[in-house]
Design a protein around this motif. Structure first.
Motif, short mmCIF file in Angstrom:
data_model
loop_
_atom_site.label_atom_id
_atom_site.label_comp_id
_atom_site.label_asym_id
_atom_site.label_seq_id
_atom_site.Cartn_x
_atom_site.Cartn_y
_atom_site.Cartn_z
N THR A 188 11.76 -3.00 -74.64
CA THR A 188 11.13 -4.01 -76.26
C THR A 188 9.67 -4.08 -75.45
O THR A 188 9.53 -5.39 -74.29
N GLN A 189 8.54 -4.95 -77.12
CA GLN A 189 7.52 -5.50 -76.44
C GLN A 189 7.94 -6.76 -76.16
O GLN A 189 8.42 -7.32 -76.84
N GLY A 190 7.21 -7.15 -75.00
CA GLY A 190 7.34 -8.53 -74.08
C GLY A 190 8.65 -8.58 -73.48
O GLY A 190 8.56 -9.53 -72.41
N ALA A 191 9.13 -7.08 -72.75
CA ALA A 191 9.98 -6.75 -71.82
C ALA A 191 9.44 -5.36 -70.68
O ALA A 191 10.09 -4.85 -70.24
N ASP A 192 8.37 -5.38 -71.42
CA ASP A 192 8.03 -4.48 -70.56
C ASP A 192 7.87 -3.75 -69.61
O ASP A 192 6.52 -3.34 -69.52
N CYS A 193 7.65 -4.43 -68.43
CA CYS A 193 7.22 -4.30 -66.81
C CYS A 193 7.00 -3.30 -66.88
O CYS A 193 6.15 -2.37 -65.43
N TYR A 194 8.11 -2.20 -67.02
CA TYR A 194 8.35 -0.86 -66.10
C TYR A 194 7.55 -0.05 -66.89
O TYR A 194 6.57 0.93 -66.04
N ALA A 195 7.07 0.31 -68.20
CA ALA A 195 6.47 1.22 -69.51
C ALA A 195 4.54 0.38 -68.48
O ALA A 195 3.98 1.45 -68.24
N ARG A 196 4.49 -0.88 -67.88
CA ARG A 196 3.18 -1.29 -67.57
C ARG A 196 3.44 -0.46 -65.87
O ARG A 196 1.62 -0.33 -65.15
N ASN A 236 8.28 6.79 -70.96
CA ASN A 236 8.63 5.61 -71.55
C ASN A 236 8.02 4.68 -72.82
O ASN A 236 6.88 5.77 -73.19
N ILE A 237 9.03 4.41 -73.65
CA ILE A 237 8.86 4.48 -74.70
C ILE A 237 9.31 2.36 -74.87
O ILE A 237 9.95 1.62 -74.70
N VAL A 238 8.15 2.31 -75.75
CA VAL A 238 8.55 0.91 -76.29
C VAL A 238 8.35 0.55 -77.58
O VAL A 238 7.77 0.33 -78.63
N VAL A 239 9.63 0.13 -77.71
CA VAL A 239 9.27 -0.42 -78.99
C VAL A 239 9.52 -2.12 -79.48
O VAL A 239 9.29 -3.10 -78.66
N SER A 240 9.30 -2.48 -81.21
CA SER A 240 9.77 -3.90 -81.39
C SER A 240 10.98 -4.64 -81.50
O SER A 240 11.79 -3.76 -81.09
N ASP A 241 10.62 -5.92 -81.00
CA ASP A 241 11.81 -6.07 -81.15
C ASP A 241 12.55 -6.48 -82.75
O ASP A 241 13.65 -6.48 -83.12
N ALA A 242 11.91 -5.83 -83.73
CA ALA A 242 12.63 -5.36 -84.91
C ALA A 242 13.17 -4.65 -84.93
O ALA A 242 14.44 -4.34 -85.61
N ALA A 243 12.58 -3.39 -84.21
CA ALA A 243 13.34 -2.20 -84.30
C ALA A 243 14.78 -2.16 -83.37
O ALA A 243 15.56 -2.03 -83.36
#
Length: 306
Positions: A188-196, A236-243
């Motif tokens: 999720t966005q804001g917990a995406d340390c792996y994608a970064r 890597n896929i980063v999704v929103s909290d809402a999703a």
């Protein structure tokens, strides 16, 4: 006997029809502790008790601590779990329910982890929530079960926090001759340390966790998870909290199983733009579980995220 159980690996008719592909769910939410964490944690605790450890000490944002507490109770070994202030009251209660001693320390898991390390005695065993080869070996057994039970998937989807589940799944894929199966790593966005980290080619530490998916709350992935991406296809896929929250609620409606937003990230990835998933005819999703969410909590988040 291991502390974890063999979990169902089922085809979802509703998800398969929606996506026009075969979608199979590995239901790790059915583990006695409520998440996949029990596989690796159970293996580590079993080995440490056999080696003479008299107490298990762990740091956790929730699910790993619950798994250690469960393992300690089953093995008759006292447990101390240190959690950060961000850990929910429900998670704290579930850890205590298993009979573990609980200490709340620090604003983040990293601070809780440092404190847990500082109180270790010579007869204690530290059980890391995600960065431990023996832990990964335990997690890898879910792929053994999948390989024994069903057809080979074209892709595996999972959620990533610190990278323990990812390392275990990749180890299991390699052991079972499925090394060519790509992995979709969801955050999720804001917990995406792996994608970064993958984008920069090295482990990256987030300044803070701002996602509601607190079970993904490692600010930095383990080195092994980043290294794996150099020798295995990982998208890597980063999704929103809402999703993630919406996917958790839909999973509850469709499959009658409650999971956390952290797990919802993997479920939401099924509907995200993905080169790997677009090319796949059969997709396996690790439903990693999590017991710190309630229906009311998910509904409240859903209302807030609209």
């Amino acid at each position: 006997m291991p502390l974890h159980i063999q979990t169902p690996y089922i085809r979802s008719q509703v998800a398969s029809r929606r996506l026009g592909k075969d979608v199979l769910f590995k239901l790790e939410a059915m583990q006695p502790s409520g998440s996949f964490k029990l596989r690796g944690v159970g293996a580590v605790c079993d080995a440490r008790r056999a080696a003479g450890s008299r107490r298990f000490v762990s740091s956790s944002g929730g699910n790993a601590g619950i798994a250690v507490a469960y393992a300690g109770r089953e093995l008759g070994v006292p447990v101390l779990v240190v959690v950060p202030e961000s850990t929910s009251a429900r998670a704290r209660d579930l850890i205590r329910l298993e009979g573990a001693e609980l200490i709340v320390h620090g604003a983040s898991w990293a601070e809780a982890n440092m404190f847990a390390q500082s109180v270790l005695s010579p007869h204690d065993a530290f059980v890391h929530p995600f960065d431990e080869p023996e832990l990964w070996q335990g997690h890898s057994t879910m792929i053994d079960e999948m390989a024994a039970a069903g057809p080979k998937p074209d892709a595996v989807v999972l959620a990533v926090g610190g990278g323990g589940l990812l390392c275990g799944v990749l180890e299991g894929l390699a052991r079972n001759g499925w090394g060519d199966v790509p992995v979709v790593a969801a955050e999720t966005q804001g917990a995406d340390c792996y994608a970064r980290s993958i984008a920069q080619g090295r482990p990256v530490e987030l300044p803070a966790i701002t996602s509601v998916a607190t079970s993904l709350g490692a600010k930095r992935p383990c080195d092994a998870a980043v290294e794996w991406a150099t020798r295995h296809t990982v998208e890597n896929i980063v999704v929103s909290d809402a999703a993630a929250v919406a996917a958790s609620l839909r999973f509850l409606d469709e499959h009658r199983i409650l999971v956390e937003p952290a797990c919802g990230a993997a479920l939401a990835a099924l509907d995200a733009a993905s080169t790997v998933l677009a090319a796949a005819s059969r997709i396996a999703v690790i439903v990693c579980g999590g017991v710190t969410a309630t229906v009311e909590y998910l509904q409240a988040l859903s209302s807030r995220e609209r």
